[in-house]
Design an enzyme around this catalytic site. Structure first.
Site, PDB file in Angstrom:
ATOM      1  N   CYS A  35      35.275  34.839  41.638  1.00 30.43           N
ATOM      2  CA  CYS A  35      36.312  34.593  42.648  1.00 30.43           C
ATOM      3  C   CYS A  35      35.900  35.005  44.051  1.00 30.43           C
ATOM      4  O   CYS A  35      36.615  34.731  45.007  1.00 30.43           O
ATOM      5  CB  CYS A  35      37.579  35.350  42.265  1.00 30.43           C
ATOM      6  SG  CYS A  35      37.247  37.111  42.159  1.00 30.43           S
ATOM      7  N   ASP A  37      35.738  38.070  45.162  1.00 25.38           N
ATOM      8  CA  ASP A  37      36.346  39.334  45.579  1.00 25.38           C
ATOM      9  C   ASP A  37      35.292  40.438  45.651  1.00 25.38           C
ATOM     10  O   ASP A  37      34.262  40.374  44.997  1.00 25.38           O
ATOM     11  CB  ASP A  37      37.451  39.743  44.604  1.00 25.38           C
ATOM     12  CG  ASP A  37      38.656  38.825  44.713  1.00 25.38           C
ATOM     13  OD1 ASP A  37      38.696  38.037  45.673  1.00 25.38           O
ATOM     14  OD2 ASP A  37      39.535  38.903  43.850  1.00 25.38           O
ATOM     15  N   CYS A 104      38.388  40.125  36.211  1.00 21.91           N
ATOM     16  CA  CYS A 104      38.700  41.042  37.311  1.00 21.91           C
ATOM     17  C   CYS A 104      38.306  42.474  36.954  1.00 21.91           C
ATOM     18  O   CYS A 104      38.080  43.294  37.838  1.00 21.91           O
ATOM     19  CB  CYS A 104      40.190  41.010  37.633  1.00 21.91           C
ATOM     20  SG  CYS A 104      40.814  39.347  37.864  1.00 21.91           S
TER      21      CYS A 104
HETATM   22 FE1  FES Z   1      38.997  38.224  41.865  1.00 18.94          FE
HETATM   23 FE2  FES Z   1      40.685  39.226  40.201  1.00 18.94          FE
HETATM   24  S1  FES Z   1      40.760  37.234  41.022  1.00 18.94           S
HETATM   25  S2  FES Z   1      38.902  40.129  40.966  1.00 18.94           S
END
Ligand code: FES
Length: 125
Positions: A35, A37, A104
């Site tokens: 994602c 992140d 995640c």
């Molecule tokens: Fe990226 Fe959860 S959607 S860490």
């Protein structure tokens, strides 16, 4: 629709140990390829024991809850014990994560382990 355990909601809404340690003994930054992140962990180490952990997470609610849980699990542990914290044990401690959110949980333990490696590299440098 994803359902979160009460523990996940608690750690998401009241995350522990958010912040930065300016004079950290080790820092670890990891990104989630799924994602995009990002998570950074800062640790203080004394006599081989993790005495303080702080984190900054630019991620979803599950990632924030995971970071918070990892930070709580790591404080007071020796470096060897902290290296044994796994993504699965973090998710278990949170009462589980919805299957589509399991990725995640990957960031948390990885960022902690990266901070420990960074500390060890600094020490041996
Ligand atoms: Fe990226 Fe959860 S959607 S860490």
């Amino acid at each position: 629709m994803a359902f979160y355990s009460e523990k996940v909601m608690d750690h998401f809404l009241n995350p522990r140990n958010v912040g930065e340690i300016p004079d950290a003994d080790g820092t670890g930054e990891v990104g989630n390829p799924v994602c995009g992140d990002l998570m950074t962990f800062y640790i203080k180490v004394k006599d081989n024991v993790i005495t303080d952990v702080k984190f900054k997470t630019f991620g979803c609610g599950a990632a924030i809850a995971v970071s918070s849980m990892v930070s709580e699990m790591a404080v007071g542990k020796t470096l060897e014990e902290a290296m044994k914290i796994t993504n699965e044990s973090v998710a278990d401690n949170l009462g589980g994560l919805p299957p589509n959110k399991m990725h995640c949980s990957n960031l948390g333990a990885d960022a902690l382990h990266a901070a420990i490696e960074n500390y060890k590299n600094k020490k041996s440098a």
